[in-house]
Design a protein around this motif. Sequence first.
Motif, PDB file in Angstrom:
ATOM      1  N   ALA A  90       0.830  -1.198   0.000  1.00 36.79           N
ATOM      2  CA  ALA A  90       0.000   0.000   0.000  1.00 36.79           C
ATOM      3  C   ALA A  90       0.865   1.249   0.000  1.00 36.79           C
ATOM      4  CB  ALA A  90      -0.937  -0.002   1.211  1.00 36.79           C
ATOM      5  N   HIS A  91       1.932   1.219   0.777  1.00 33.52           N
ATOM      6  CA  HIS A  91       2.840   2.361   0.806  1.00 33.52           C
ATOM      7  C   HIS A  91       3.493   2.571  -0.566  1.00 33.52           C
ATOM      8  CE1 HIS A  91       5.310   5.402   2.700  1.00 33.52           C
ATOM      9  NE2 HIS A  91       6.353   4.899   2.076  1.00 33.52           N
ATOM     10  N   TYR A  92       3.922   1.484  -1.209  1.00 35.14           N
ATOM     11  CA  TYR A  92       4.551   1.589  -2.532  1.00 35.14           C
ATOM     12  C   TYR A  92       3.555   2.123  -3.577  1.00 35.14           C
ATOM     13  CZ  TYR A  92       6.206   0.283  -7.127  1.00 35.14           C
ATOM     14  OH  TYR A  92       6.554   0.320  -8.450  1.00 35.14           O
ATOM     15  N   VAL A  93       2.331   1.630  -3.554  1.00 38.57           N
ATOM     16  CA  VAL A  93       1.353   1.986  -4.581  1.00 38.57           C
ATOM     17  C   VAL A  93       0.763   3.382  -4.382  1.00 38.57           C
ATOM     18  CG1 VAL A  93      -0.910   1.370  -5.556  1.00 38.57           C
ATOM     19  CG2 VAL A  93       0.760  -0.411  -5.085  1.00 38.57           C
ATOM     20  N   PHE A  94       0.454   3.744  -3.136  1.00 43.29           N
ATOM     21  CA  PHE A  94      -0.341   4.942  -2.906  1.00 43.29           C
ATOM     22  C   PHE A  94       0.402   6.145  -2.335  1.00 43.29           C
ATOM     23  CE2 PHE A  94      -3.409   1.402  -2.544  1.00 43.29           C
ATOM     24  CZ  PHE A  94      -4.185   1.713  -3.636  1.00 43.29           C
ATOM     25  N   PHE A  95       1.529   5.942  -1.702  1.00 40.51           N
ATOM     26  CA  PHE A  95       2.202   7.055  -1.033  1.00 40.51           C
ATOM     27  C   PHE A  95       3.256   7.662  -1.950  1.00 40.51           C
ATOM     28  CE2 PHE A  95       0.035   5.028   2.240  1.00 40.51           C
ATOM     29  CZ  PHE A  95       0.075   5.752   3.406  1.00 40.51           C
ATOM     30  N   ARG A  96       3.042   8.912  -2.302  1.00 38.86           N
ATOM     31  CA  ARG A  96       3.971   9.630  -3.172  1.00 38.86           C
ATOM     32  C   ARG A  96       4.254  11.007  -2.582  1.00 38.86           C
ATOM     33  NH1 ARG A  96       5.068   5.365  -4.651  1.00 38.86           N
ATOM     34  NH2 ARG A  96       4.539   4.373  -6.603  1.00 38.86           N
ATOM     35  N   ALA A  97       5.325  11.600  -3.034  1.00 41.11           N
ATOM     36  CA  ALA A  97       5.662  12.956  -2.600  1.00 41.11           C
ATOM     37  C   ALA A  97       4.595  13.923  -3.119  1.00 41.11           C
ATOM     38  CB  ALA A  97       7.030  13.356  -3.131  1.00 41.11           C
ATOM     39  N   ASN A  98       4.326  14.946  -2.358  1.00 41.63           N
ATOM     40  CA  ASN A  98       3.354  15.951  -2.761  1.00 41.63           C
ATOM     41  C   ASN A  98       3.857  17.337  -2.346  1.00 41.63           C
ATOM     42  OD1 ASN A  98       1.043  17.071  -3.772  1.00 41.63           O
ATOM     43  ND2 ASN A  98      -0.179  16.684  -1.943  1.00 41.63           N
ATOM     44  N   PRO A  99       5.028  17.724  -2.879  1.00 37.48           N
ATOM     45  CA  PRO A  99       5.601  19.001  -2.453  1.00 37.48           C
ATOM     46  C   PRO A  99       4.945  20.189  -3.153  1.00 37.48           C
ATOM     47  CG  PRO A  99       6.977  18.084  -4.139  1.00 37.48           C
ATOM     48  CD  PRO A  99       5.886  17.061  -3.866  1.00 37.48           C
ATOM     49  N   LYS A 100       5.092  21.320  -2.553  1.00 36.56           N
ATOM     50  CA  LYS A 100       4.727  22.567  -3.225  1.00 36.56           C
ATOM     51  C   LYS A 100       6.022  23.095  -3.820  1.00 36.56           C
ATOM     52  CE  LYS A 100       2.592  27.047  -2.574  1.00 36.56           C
ATOM     53  NZ  LYS A 100       1.948  27.962  -1.624  1.00 36.56           N
ATOM     54  N   GLY A 101       6.190  22.884  -5.108  1.00 42.09           N
ATOM     55  CA  GLY A 101       7.423  23.254  -5.783  1.00 42.09           C
ATOM     56  C   GLY A 101       7.823  22.193  -6.794  1.00 42.09           C
ATOM     57  N   PRO A 102       9.106  22.116  -7.151  1.00 42.98           N
ATOM     58  CA  PRO A 102       9.566  21.190  -8.188  1.00 42.98           C
ATOM     59  C   PRO A 102       9.369  19.716  -7.804  1.00 42.98           C
ATOM     60  CG  PRO A 102      11.207  22.877  -7.789  1.00 42.98           C
ATOM     61  CD  PRO A 102      10.175  23.010  -6.707  1.00 42.98           C
ATOM     62  N   LEU A 103       8.875  18.932  -8.763  1.00 43.20           N
ATOM     63  CA  LEU A 103       8.678  17.499  -8.582  1.00 43.20           C
ATOM     64  C   LEU A 103       8.969  16.795  -9.905  1.00 43.20           C
ATOM     65  CD1 LEU A 103       7.670  15.091  -6.838  1.00 43.20           C
ATOM     66  CD2 LEU A 103       5.389  15.560  -7.750  1.00 43.20           C
ATOM     67  N   ALA A 104       9.750  15.719  -9.857  1.00 49.33           N
ATOM     68  CA  ALA A 104      10.028  14.913 -11.053  1.00 49.33           C
ATOM     69  C   ALA A 104       8.826  14.002 -11.315  1.00 49.33           C
ATOM     70  CB  ALA A 104      11.293  14.095 -10.869  1.00 49.33           C
ATOM     71  N   GLU A 105       8.305  14.058 -12.539  1.00 46.75           N
ATOM     72  CA  GLU A 105       7.105  13.304 -12.906  1.00 46.75           C
ATOM     73  C   GLU A 105       7.329  12.543 -14.209  1.00 46.75           C
ATOM     74  OE1 GLU A 105       3.856  16.536 -11.290  1.00 46.75           O
ATOM     75  OE2 GLU A 105       4.535  16.686 -13.372  1.00 46.75           O
ATOM     76  N   ARG A 106       6.498  11.527 -14.429  1.00 44.69           N
ATOM     77  CA  ARG A 106       6.480  10.784 -15.689  1.00 44.69           C
ATOM     78  C   ARG A 106       5.321  11.296 -16.529  1.00 44.69           C
ATOM     79  NH1 ARG A 106       8.090   5.328 -16.239  1.00 44.69           N
ATOM     80  NH2 ARG A 106       6.018   5.053 -17.075  1.00 44.69           N
ATOM     81  N   TRP A 107       5.570  11.450 -17.824  1.00 52.56           N
ATOM     82  CA  TRP A 107       4.532  11.890 -18.750  1.00 52.56           C
ATOM     83  C   TRP A 107       4.589  11.042 -20.011  1.00 52.56           C
ATOM     84  CZ3 TRP A 107       0.917  15.843 -18.202  1.00 52.56           C
ATOM     85  CH2 TRP A 107       1.012  16.564 -17.011  1.00 52.56           C
ATOM     86  N   SER A 108       3.449  10.874 -20.654  1.00 56.20           N
ATOM     87  CA  SER A 108       3.355  10.129 -21.908  1.00 56.20           C
ATOM     88  C   SER A 108       2.786  11.046 -22.985  1.00 56.20           C
ATOM     89  CB  SER A 108       2.427   8.926 -21.730  1.00 56.20           C
ATOM     90  OG  SER A 108       2.138   8.325 -22.968  1.00 56.20           O
ATOM     91  N   HIS A 109       3.425  11.040 -24.156  1.00 52.93           N
ATOM     92  CA  HIS A 109       2.905  11.816 -25.289  1.00 52.93           C
ATOM     93  C   HIS A 109       1.886  10.940 -26.015  1.00 52.93           C
ATOM     94  CE1 HIS A 109       3.836  14.612 -28.932  1.00 52.93           C
ATOM     95  NE2 HIS A 109       2.585  14.669 -28.536  1.00 52.93           N
ATOM     96  N   ALA A 110       0.702  10.836 -25.429  1.00 48.67           N
ATOM     97  CA  ALA A 110      -0.328   9.895 -25.859  1.00 48.67           C
ATOM     98  C   ALA A 110      -0.851  10.157 -27.268  1.00 48.67           C
ATOM     99  CB  ALA A 110      -1.484   9.907 -24.866  1.00 48.67           C
ATOM    100  N   ALA A 111      -0.957  11.408 -27.659  1.00 46.02           N
ATOM    101  CA  ALA A 111      -1.512  11.735 -28.974  1.00 46.02           C
ATOM    102  C   ALA A 111      -0.423  12.038 -29.997  1.00 46.02           C
ATOM    103  CB  ALA A 111      -2.459  12.927 -28.855  1.00 46.02           C
ATOM    104  N   GLY A 112       0.800  11.704 -29.669  1.00 51.98           N
ATOM    105  CA  GLY A 112       1.922  11.956 -30.577  1.00 51.98           C
ATOM    106  C   GLY A 112       2.743  10.696 -30.757  1.00 51.98           C
ATOM    107  N   CYS A 113       3.979  10.733 -30.301  1.00 51.30           N
ATOM    108  CA  CYS A 113       4.908   9.616 -30.490  1.00 51.30           C
ATOM    109  C   CYS A 113       4.634   8.455 -29.536  1.00 51.30           C
ATOM    110  CB  CYS A 113       6.346  10.101 -30.320  1.00 51.30           C
ATOM    111  SG  CYS A 113       6.714  10.730 -28.667  1.00 51.30           S
ATOM    112  N   ARG A 114       3.773   8.662 -28.531  1.00 55.65           N
ATOM    113  CA  ARG A 114       3.368   7.656 -27.554  1.00 55.65           C
ATOM    114  C   ARG A 114       4.524   7.200 -26.657  1.00 55.65           C
ATOM    115  NH1 ARG A 114      -1.596   6.030 -28.162  1.00 55.65           N
ATOM    116  NH2 ARG A 114      -1.295   4.026 -27.170  1.00 55.65           N
ATOM    117  N   ARG A 115       5.567   7.984 -26.578  1.00 56.83           N
ATOM    118  CA  ARG A 115       6.712   7.649 -25.723  1.00 56.83           C
ATOM    119  C   ARG A 115       6.565   8.288 -24.353  1.00 56.83           C
ATOM    120  NH1 ARG A 115      12.098   8.361 -29.434  1.00 56.83           N
ATOM    121  NH2 ARG A 115      11.836   6.469 -30.650  1.00 56.83           N
ATOM    122  N   TRP A 116       7.215   7.656 -23.383  1.00 55.39           N
ATOM    123  CA  TRP A 116       7.274   8.180 -22.032  1.00 55.39           C
ATOM    124  C   TRP A 116       8.511   9.057 -21.876  1.00 55.39           C
ATOM    125  CZ3 TRP A 116       3.684   7.760 -18.249  1.00 55.39           C
ATOM    126  CH2 TRP A 116       2.663   6.829 -18.448  1.00 55.39           C
TER     127      TRP A 116
END
Length: 92
Positions: free
Chosen positions: A40-66
């Motif tokens: 549960a800790h691995y799946v649900f607990f994430r950092a939630n800072p006010k400021g810079p945060l490293a995130e994953r994004w997917s270009h779903a409507a383009g090249c479809r790469r992460w």
Amino acid sequence: MQLIDCPWCGPREEVEFHYGGQAHVAYPDDPAALSDEQWAHYVFFRANPKGPLAERWSHAAGCRRWFNAVRDTASHRFLAVYRPDEPQPVIS
């Protein structure tokens, strides 16, 4: 509309992208050994800072790469965008 700079396609409108959660979260070495509480800790607990945060994004409507991005959670401004095989840039 905000532009997000895909590392492969260049700047595109934000509607083409999907958020994928916090970046650089390591998968457990031995998942079978984890307790329910640890899972549960691995799946649900994430950092939630006010400021810079490293995130994953997917270009779903383009090249479809992460890719990874450092985004300011207070202003929603993207501070850096980088490929998954690149190190996280230092944001000052």
